[in-house]
Design an enzyme around this catalytic site. Sequence first.
Site, PDB file in Angstrom:
ATOM      1  N   HIS A 233     -41.693 -54.080 -80.433  1.00 23.86           N
ATOM      2  CA  HIS A 233     -43.084 -55.092 -80.394  1.00 23.86           C
ATOM      3  C   HIS A 233     -44.080 -54.089 -80.827  1.00 23.86           C
ATOM      4  O   HIS A 233     -44.926 -54.401 -81.649  1.00 23.86           O
ATOM      5  CB  HIS A 233     -43.297 -55.764 -79.185  1.00 23.86           C
ATOM      6  CG  HIS A 233     -44.384 -56.636 -78.935  1.00 23.86           C
ATOM      7  ND1 HIS A 233     -45.011 -56.687 -78.089  1.00 23.86           N
ATOM      8  CD2 HIS A 233     -45.201 -57.110 -79.836  1.00 23.86           C
ATOM      9  CE1 HIS A 233     -46.423 -57.513 -78.054  1.00 23.86           C
ATOM     10  NE2 HIS A 233     -46.209 -57.656 -79.405  1.00 23.86           N
TER      11      HIS A 233
ATOM     12  N   GLU B 299     -44.150 -53.230 -84.418  1.00 24.12           N
ATOM     13  CA  GLU B 299     -44.671 -54.637 -85.108  1.00 24.12           C
ATOM     14  C   GLU B 299     -46.020 -54.269 -85.155  1.00 24.12           C
ATOM     15  O   GLU B 299     -46.702 -54.325 -86.214  1.00 24.12           O
ATOM     16  CB  GLU B 299     -44.272 -55.686 -84.612  1.00 24.12           C
ATOM     17  CG  GLU B 299     -44.964 -56.850 -84.948  1.00 24.12           C
ATOM     18  CD  GLU B 299     -45.645 -57.864 -83.781  1.00 24.12           C
ATOM     19  OE1 GLU B 299     -46.703 -58.235 -83.863  1.00 24.12           O
ATOM     20  OE2 GLU B 299     -44.735 -58.344 -83.171  1.00 24.12           O
ATOM     21  N   HIS B 300     -46.741 -53.937 -84.212  1.00 25.75           N
ATOM     22  CA  HIS B 300     -48.394 -53.794 -84.043  1.00 25.75           C
ATOM     23  C   HIS B 300     -48.591 -52.602 -84.909  1.00 25.75           C
ATOM     24  O   HIS B 300     -49.776 -52.545 -85.813  1.00 25.75           O
ATOM     25  CB  HIS B 300     -48.653 -53.412 -82.710  1.00 25.75           C
ATOM     26  CG  HIS B 300     -48.919 -54.702 -81.917  1.00 25.75           C
ATOM     27  ND1 HIS B 300     -50.229 -54.946 -81.346  1.00 25.75           N
ATOM     28  CD2 HIS B 300     -48.081 -55.574 -81.452  1.00 25.75           C
ATOM     29  CE1 HIS B 300     -49.965 -56.283 -80.707  1.00 25.75           C
ATOM     30  NE2 HIS B 300     -48.724 -56.572 -80.911  1.00 25.75           N
TER      31      HIS B 300
ATOM     32  N   GLU C 188     -52.190 -58.040 -74.343  1.00 20.32           N
ATOM     33  CA  GLU C 188     -51.155 -59.279 -74.668  1.00 20.32           C
ATOM     34  C   GLU C 188     -50.236 -59.624 -73.462  1.00 20.32           C
ATOM     35  O   GLU C 188     -50.125 -60.659 -73.084  1.00 20.32           O
ATOM     36  CB  GLU C 188     -50.374 -58.767 -75.986  1.00 20.32           C
ATOM     37  CG  GLU C 188     -49.476 -59.954 -76.508  1.00 20.32           C
ATOM     38  CD  GLU C 188     -48.800 -59.660 -77.721  1.00 20.32           C
ATOM     39  OE1 GLU C 188     -47.822 -60.171 -77.940  1.00 20.32           O
ATOM     40  OE2 GLU C 188     -49.543 -58.890 -78.571  1.00 20.32           O
TER      41      GLU C 188
END
Length: 555
Positions: A175, A178-179, A261
């Site tokens: 994750h 991805e950022h 998040e």
Amino acid sequence: HTHPTMPCIVTWLLLVVVVILATSNAFVTTHRRPLLHPPSFLLETQRQQQQQNIPFPLSRRDLNAPGSSSSNSSSSSNAVEDVKRRQLLTFTASLAAAGILWKDPRPANADSMADKNGPIIVPPLDDRKYETFELPGNGLRVLLCSDPSLSMAAAAMDVHVGATSDPDAVPGLAHFTEHMLFLGTELYPEEGGFEAFLSGNGGFSNAFTSTEDTVYYFDISAGADSTGSFSEALRRFGSFFACPLFTQTATGRELNAIESENSKNLQSDSFRMYQIDKSRVNKDHPFSKFFTGNKATLLDGTKKQGIDLRNELLQFYEKYYSANQMTLAIVGPEPLTKLKKYVEDGFSSIPNRQAISPETQWRNVPPYLEGKSIIPSLKHKVEIVPVNDSRQVILSWPIVYNQDKEREWQYLKPDNYVSHLIGHEGEGSILSFLKSRGWANGLGASLDKDSSGFSRYEVIISLTKSGLDAVDDVCEAVFSYIDMISRVGVPDYIFDEVLQLDELEWRFLEKGDPSSYVQSLVEGMQKYPPSLYVAGPRRVSVNLDNSIWGNTSRP
């Protein structure tokens, strides 16, 4: 167990998981995916079957107590249903008479939907132009779609690696990767440059990390006044996967976004439920990992272990971000020749590291194993306190694929057939029975495809206050219905109707917006051969041909 005035959620696993979200206030329910329901004209066939003394699986008498009847029945509602039924029958008959319903555009020998290397199968009314190919230099699989009527263009890239591939020592790394890809590349080093470019041209971008895939996508204005903007956006987008920077300063700042998040997710019932689902999984199976990540795992945890987070990012990227594990879909108004040139210019430099599909590493690890999970995997009931005011009960059946042949069965979509029966909302259905008792407001049934190795079939029932009090009776009704079907069988015409409904949906499929379309295309491209990139996820097949499904170009 909780105090009666407190909200609570209950889950039950009997092969099966049951979950109840409950409060004393008004409730809101959301279903995570679209559901299939049989049409109202099914009732006419039911009556015909009953007149001929043929067992019908949607009979309410098998669920109702002796002498009970539905409180929702009325002459006016029956009249409305009769009108709807006649309209649907007339519509279907008209299509059949016109040769539309069963006129098949495929070759006569294509019972299994397509030749693996044949032309791309698209809906009969789809007037867009398609082309699929692999880039010769790196093997990137590409699908182009040209639609001159568009005012927006879009592209998506699916990288076949997800959160299940996180290193055990760095939860959330997929994750975080991805950022980080959005924060500058060697060709375009400015942080936020891609977003600024898209915003200046009426577009936006986003990405998401799932269990086994990470999908990046964007859209942008593509009218007469935006000449060159799409090609430039694709070059910038392509550099994400060829030469990301992963700068040290950006790494530190982006941790705040990950932390934010995760904090938001803590107050989301869907994420909390998802974590409960993962707590039932064998702790040695990667689905049990903490997918989102936060500062505790990505910053504090790595420091305590003496791990350099940026080095971990680079290693993860270099191991998994390989062209042979990527699929690219592009939809735009330009002709196919121009779109293909855009791809060659923007994506040829992505390296092919000959990466192996990540799921091969845990293919032989059982996802559910007694004594190996935080919450017992099977035959167990869990009560959960929700954040929002809601009442729900969820019954969940884990479906584990132990052989390649069983994994291929997914492509025949047998869950459509089951959902057609269990998710029916009309007369004689589970929902109509539960409503007649005042126990439920809604019911959904669908397959949750968590990973390539297993799925969960779920029946989700939205409960009333009295339904929460009678939750055992609600569950008994579902199991009684399933038992009834197993005893009396399902008439063949039910299968035919599922196939006809699916075919109608396929033949009159609407285009939708380009951004959503490219996302669905790249995910399908990871599972299906080129001829089925469009049809595979959207159309039911009645035959599984090993010559077609034996290889999807994935190592």
